[in-house]
Design a protein around this motif. Structure first.
Motif, short mmCIF file in Angstrom:
data_model
loop_
_atom_site.label_atom_id
_atom_site.label_comp_id
_atom_site.label_asym_id
_atom_site.label_seq_id
_atom_site.Cartn_x
_atom_site.Cartn_y
_atom_site.Cartn_z
N ILE A 80 12.05 7.91 18.25
CA ILE A 80 11.63 8.02 19.97
C ILE A 80 11.01 6.48 20.33
CG2 ILE A 80 10.40 9.01 21.65
CD1 ILE A 80 10.58 11.71 19.88
N LYS A 81 9.92 6.41 19.63
CA LYS A 81 9.23 5.21 19.88
C LYS A 81 10.29 3.81 20.02
CE LYS A 81 4.43 5.87 18.94
NZ LYS A 81 3.89 6.47 17.88
N TYR A 82 11.10 3.94 18.84
CA TYR A 82 11.84 2.63 18.95
C TYR A 82 12.85 2.61 20.06
CZ TYR A 82 15.55 -0.71 17.66
OH TYR A 82 16.44 -1.56 17.39
N GLU A 83 13.56 3.68 20.42
CA GLU A 83 14.44 3.88 21.68
C GLU A 83 13.82 3.59 22.98
OE1 GLU A 83 16.39 7.47 21.19
OE2 GLU A 83 17.27 6.95 19.59
N GLN A 84 12.39 4.12 23.14
CA GLN A 84 11.62 3.86 24.23
C GLN A 84 11.22 2.45 24.69
OE1 GLN A 84 8.60 6.63 24.39
NE2 GLN A 84 9.60 7.74 26.13
N VAL A 85 11.00 1.80 23.51
CA VAL A 85 10.46 0.32 23.43
C VAL A 85 11.50 -0.37 24.10
CG1 VAL A 85 9.50 -1.55 22.33
CG2 VAL A 85 8.31 0.69 22.19
N ILE A 86 12.65 -0.26 23.15
CA ILE A 86 13.80 -0.89 23.28
C ILE A 86 14.43 -0.94 24.78
CG2 ILE A 86 16.45 -1.47 22.64
CD1 ILE A 86 14.18 -2.45 20.63
N GLU A 87 14.30 0.39 25.33
CA GLU A 87 15.00 0.45 26.64
C GLU A 87 14.12 -0.38 27.73
OE1 GLU A 87 15.18 4.90 27.53
OE2 GLU A 87 13.71 4.22 28.69
N GLN A 88 12.81 -0.44 27.42
CA GLN A 88 11.96 -1.40 28.25
C GLN A 88 12.23 -2.82 28.14
OE1 GLN A 88 9.79 -0.26 30.74
NE2 GLN A 88 10.70 1.91 29.97
N PHE A 89 12.89 -3.18 27.04
CA PHE A 89 13.08 -4.63 27.00
C PHE A 89 14.61 -5.00 27.13
CE2 PHE A 89 8.92 -4.16 25.30
CZ PHE A 89 8.38 -5.29 25.19
N GLU A 90 15.10 -4.57 28.01
CA GLU A 90 16.43 -4.76 28.40
C GLU A 90 16.65 -4.68 29.96
OE1 GLU A 90 19.02 -2.14 25.84
OE2 GLU A 90 19.21 -3.78 24.77
N PRO A 91 15.98 -5.47 30.59
CA PRO A 91 16.09 -5.72 31.80
C PRO A 91 17.27 -6.25 32.31
CG PRO A 91 14.75 -7.16 31.40
CD PRO A 91 14.93 -6.53 30.10
#
Lengths: 154, 884
Positions: B317-328
């Motif tokens: 979850i952490k990984y997915e949530q972080v990655i999601e934020q870093f793909e504007p």
């Protein structure tokens, strides 16, 4: 000069004659004693004033800018006070004060000055007396000047 | 970037994960024997069941005792082998995890550097920072164990189960009978926990955003009495987090309860079924005990597996949530920043923009089919009313923002596709509030010259070894291996050959942006390390001598400064300074706390001054009480003139009335310290208290000598003594030159001494040296130690020093006062004669002096031409002129 000697000198000034010695001490302690070389400016006409000066030694010229150049209107000496107008009514300095000899003054800031005046009505009365005397002298000078002008125009 | 953490792990650590897996599998035989050996020891070696001694083993004969030692020895060997495997696996896991964490953080940081600039309007540092710092931290641990742990623990479990099966298969089945139940229920509950976990991460992020907002906006909070609202808001956020965490706990412990309960069901069945079988005579007691023991042994790996499952879900979850934020959307390619063209072209010819379109994040158009062309040797002003798209145009021209559509050419170079290596070196941009980094002024000035490590630093010996390790580690983690200690300055770009010429150019540019005087003053107030800059220290010393001469020869100046003299009391310095006769380094001899220092107390005692000091303290306290007693506590005099703060005054009043001035030798320790601390602050010529007699002054001077002579070695570095012939590293340049105290009581002394100092600096051509020192001034966080104007000026200087082909200024001087603005504008216009300068201006009348003017309205250029011509026949120009 130590604080004690300064207090002695200040007490000889009529303005402070009736003030408690401890208050004079406070005045002396919180006020800067400044020595000027001859020809140094104490303050210049047009500056904002935030302090009055008591002359403790030496002489100072009061100079006013006129259309025909600077004019020395008075020379002040020991125990005189200068620069009080600018702090009384918040106008720029009305004249330039220049040291004529080596000059020692006690610089009294606006705050201290007002504090003393409100706390000691005697000082306010004394101040009024000094100002009144000055007014008499100025009126007198004006009278003389008018007469000279009238004579000239005749 | 990979969206699935397993894909990410496999992509970058396949080899490590493989090695870890192999290591885990290799450890199983030893593990099996570790379980098997106790049985052999008990049954065969001790009880001698099914064995006839002596036995023959690999050609040797063993009797029972020897056999016992052999098996016990083997057992010890297995313990060591097992632990060794564990150690190697753990360390390797740790390293793998840390490497991956480093890689992940680095990748995320690189992404931030590539975010489209409008993204930062929606994302605050408060949200981004915890993602890279704390949120990804646990991922490292998980990545290390991602494959190895389930294999190891699963294998361990399998080993035990097979051991059990070998003993008695019915027991084995009974022992694992309930595992499917767990395997069914736990994930269901875990899923709920995961969802809550996601919410929690999001809430904490909002919380840190709110926190950073409170800090940044604290002025507004005070100014509008909004603290209650802020508190309520914060409380609300905390409540949301609390509720989520509360529910997580409930579920987590339900899971724990279920786990433990099911685990304990095992013995229940063993005792029940096994007991019945024993009573019926179908099972031996020994086997039952062994089975229960094995079942206990199973608990550990099974628990590990279950908690691994939880951690895995958490990490996922952490990984997915972080990655999601870093793909504007609209992020540039990594190559755009990394490509280093063989040759950086010079931008000449014509700037052509055609059909440029740009929308903001709300979708409304800021530039609507904008087209223009002008020569790259012209100074171009952009004017237009607010909201006309002026700012957006400067952003697009500086390529800070990518246009949605349109073509942008500078000569032969296509600016839309050009890499940052070209844009960032040939184009400079300064906005309304440039940013100053927390380093020195000089570093800030040269920030725009550091593109690549151009002149490698050579290392030898251990340093070379260290550098090799650094490069190896960087390569292993996909990090940058560029040497931060190399010389990064692009001298060629600045049009100079070496550091010296660059510094000379910096002085010229500082002059151009009207900053030299400020830097000069900062330089005067900076300290230098004379060992690192011996020439500067030497120059300062000769300036000191020159200044002395000047003062000696001018009677009117002579009284205005009192030089530090070894054998003379300085009446314009405090008693503390006179005694120390140097600059304190660190806190040991802090001037305000001298009285508390044991060494100072000892020196004063030995000089026979203790009683004198106490008396002086008593006198000072009496006088202060007399003068200040009836002032209100918040009166400014306390701050300006008080030796005693208004808080301490009642204390001293009590002391004076309690203590007899004749009996000062018999004081309580704290009273003593109180009195002792006062004389240290006395400056004779300022305070005119008359408490310091010639005799006392003499004694203090004698104590001063003793102080220096007997200073114990551990305090040697706590003070830099005054020495007329040595540079004082602890104090600033100005004080080093003056080497004395400006006298009190002389009108305009500071100004006159300042003027004399300026003359010395002028005569000795020291100004450039001092400015160079000023460039080493550390500016503080976001340049907090500079004022806003200085910050902006340094940003403009930074943009000019790299010699850009195009300098773009977006109202960069509008925060300055009118005269500074005009001066700066003239200087820059003069410097950019025949070069390209694009300046977005807020007032039409400022366009005088430019070669070309673009008039914008509604995201388009409505008119352009020479300012003189526009003034005559352009309606929009006249309109703007009238409006300003």
């Amino acid at each position: 000069m130590s604080l004690k000697e300064e207090v002695e000198i200040l007490r000889q000034i009529p303005l402070f004659a009736k003030i408690e010695p401890s208050k004079i001490k406070l005045l002396a302690f919180t006020s800067e004693r400044l020595t000027y070389q001859p020809d140094d400016f104490v303050c210049e006409q047009g500056d904002n004033g935030d302090a009055a000066y008591f002359i403790m030694a030496g002489e100072a010229d009061v100079i006013v800018e006129t259309p025909s150049g600077p004019l020395t209107v008075a020379t002040l000496g020991k125990n005189d006070v200068v620069g009080e107008i600018a702090i009384l009514i918040d106008v720029p300095r009305t004249a330039t004060i220049k040291a004529k000899t080596e000059l020692t003054t006690l610089k009294i800031t606006k705050d201290v000055f007002f504090r003393m005046v409100t706390e000691f009505p005697e000082m306010a009365v004394e101040m009024m007396r000094v100002l009144a005397e000055r007014l008499v002298r100025t009126t007198d000078d004006l009278q003389k000047a008018k007469e000279i002008i009238r004579k000239d125009s005749q | 970037m990979e969206h699935n953490i397993y894909k990410y792990i496999l992509r970058y650590s396949k080899k490590q994960q493989f090695i870890l897996t192999v290591l885990s599998i290799l450890s199983f035989p030893a593990l099996y024997y570790y379980l098997e050996l106790p049985k052999i020891i008990i049954n065969q070696a001790i009880q001698a069941n099914d064995i006839a001694f002596p036995v023959e083993y690999v050609g040797f004969e063993f009797d029972q005792i020897d056999f016992l030692y052999l098996t016990v020895g083997l057992f010890l060997l297995m313990v060591i082998v097992n632990q060794a495997f564990k150690y190697v696996i753990n360390v390797y896991q740790g390293i793998t995890g840390e490497r991956m964490l480093r890689r992940l953080r680095y990748e995320l940081y690189c992404r931030i550097l590539r975010f489209p600039i409008p993204t930062f309007r929606k994302k605050s540092p408060g949200e981004i920072i915890p993602m890279i710092t704390s949120e990804v931290e646990p991922l490292g641990g998980f990545i290390g164990e991602a494959f190895a742990l389930p294999i190891f623990q699963g294998g361990y479990l399998l080993v035990i189960v097979s051991f059990l099966v070998v003993q008695n298969w019915i027991m084995a089945v009974a022992a694992i009978a309930l595992y499917p139940l767990q395997a069914y229920f736990i994930p269901k509950l875990q899923k709920k926990v995961n969802l809550l976990g996601k919410t929690r991460v999001r809430l904490v992020r909002t919380l840190s955003d709110r926190l950073s907002e409170s800090v940044s906006g604290v002025e507004e909070v005070h100014a509008h009495d909004a603290s209650s609202n802020m508190r309520a808001n914060f409380s609300n956020q905390l409540d949301q987090i609390y509720t989520v965490r509360y529910r997580i706990y409930l579920l987590k412990f339900v899971i724990k309860f279920l786990n433990n309960f099911i685990q304990q069901l095992g013995p229940f069945f063993f005792y029940g079924i096994g007991g019945t079988m024993v009573i019926n005579g179908t099972l031996e007691v020994g086997t039952l005990v062994a089975a229960i023991g094995a079942h206990k042994e199973m608990a550990a790996p099974w628990k590990e597996l279950l908690s691994y499952y939880q951690r895995r879900e958490d990490a996922r979850i952490k990984y997915e949530q972080v990655i999601e934020q870093f793909e504007p959307a609209g992020m540039r390619d990594a190559d755009n920043q990394l490509i280093e063209p063989d040759e950086i072209p010079k931008l000449t010819g014509e700037m052509i923009a055609s059909n440029i379109e740009l929308s903001d994040d709300t979708g409304s158009k800021t530039l609507e089919g904008l087209s223009t062309r002008f020569n790259l040797n012209e100074r171009v002003a952009i004017i237009g009313p607010a909201g006309s798209g002026r700012e957006a145009l400067t952003h697009v021209l500086a390529r800070l923002i990518d246009p949605d559509r349109g073509r942008l050419m500078a000569g032969d170079v296509n600016l839309v596709t050009a890499p940052e290596a070209i844009i960032g070196r040939k184009i400079s941009y300064v906005g309304q509030h440039g940013y100053v980094f927390n380093t020195t002024l000089g570093e800030n000035l040269y920030f725009g010259l550091k593109h690549r490590p151009l002149h490698e630093k050579s290392y030898s010996g251990d340093a070379a070894q260290e550098r090799q390790t650094y490069i190896k580690n960087a390569d292993l983690t996909g990090n940058s291996s560029d040497d931060i200690n190399a010389d990064w300055h692009d001298y060629k770009l600045a049009g100079v050959e070496n550091e010296e010429e660059l510094n000379a150019r910096a002085l010229k540019i500082l002059e151009m942006v009207d900053l030299s005087e400020d830097v000069y003053r900062l330089g005067l107030r900076s300290t230098i390390d004379p060992e690192k800059a011996p020439e500067t220290a030497e120059l300062v010393l000769s300036a000191r001598r020159r200044f002395f001469e000047k003062i000696e020869n001018d009677p009117s100046l002579k009284n205005m400064i009192e030089a530090f003299e070894q054998d003379q009391y300085n009446t314009n310095a405090s008693v503390a300074e006179n005694l120390l006769f140097g600059t304190p380094v660190g806190d040991e001899f802090h001037l305000d706390r001298m009285a508390e220092n044991k060494y100072v107390q000892k020196i004063i005692e030995e000089a026979g001054l203790t009683e004198t000091f106490l008396k002086m303290g008593y006198q000072v306290a009496t006088l202060m009480i007399e003068l200040f007693a009836d002032l209100p506590p918040d009166h400014e005099f306390f701050q300006l003139y008080g030796f005693i703060s208004s808080d301490d005054l009642p204390e001293y009043q009590a002391m004076i009335s309690r203590i007899d001035s004749e009996r000062l030798d018999n004081l309580r320790e704290e009273d003593r310290l109180r009195f002792m601390s006062l004389p240290f602050k006395v400056i004779p010529s300022r305070h005119r208290l008359g408490v310091l007699t010639d005799d006392i002054e003499e004694k203090i001077v004698a104590a001063r000598h003793k102080f220096a002579e007997e200073l114990p070695p551990h305090l040697q570095n706590s003070v830099a003594f005054f020495d007329a012939d040595a540079y004082n590293a602890a104090t600033n340049l100005q004080d080093n030159i003056l080497f004395g105290k400006i006298a009190f009581g002389f009108a305009q002394a500071a100004d006159k001494i300042g003027a004399a100092l300026a003359e010395v600096v002028e005569e000795m051509s020291l100004r450039d040296t001092i400015i160079a020192v000023g460039l080493n001034f550390t500016v503080g966080t976001a340049g907090a130690r500079l004022n806003a104007t200085q910050r902006q000026k340094i940003c403009i200087a930074r943009a000019i020093i790299k010699n850009p082909d195009i300098l773009i200024l977006n109202q960069a001087t509008s925060s300055f006062d009118a005269s500074t603005q005009t001066r700066l504008m003239n200087n820059i216009l003069e410097d950019f004669k025949g070069r390209c300068l694009i300046w977005s201006l807020d007032h039409a009348e400022k366009t005088v002096g430019f070669d070309h003017v673009l008039i914008m309205r509604g995201g388009r250029i409505v008119e352009q031409g020479r300012p003189e011509k526009l003034k005559e026949d352009s309606a929009p120009y006249k309109e703007l002129l009238a409006a300003s």
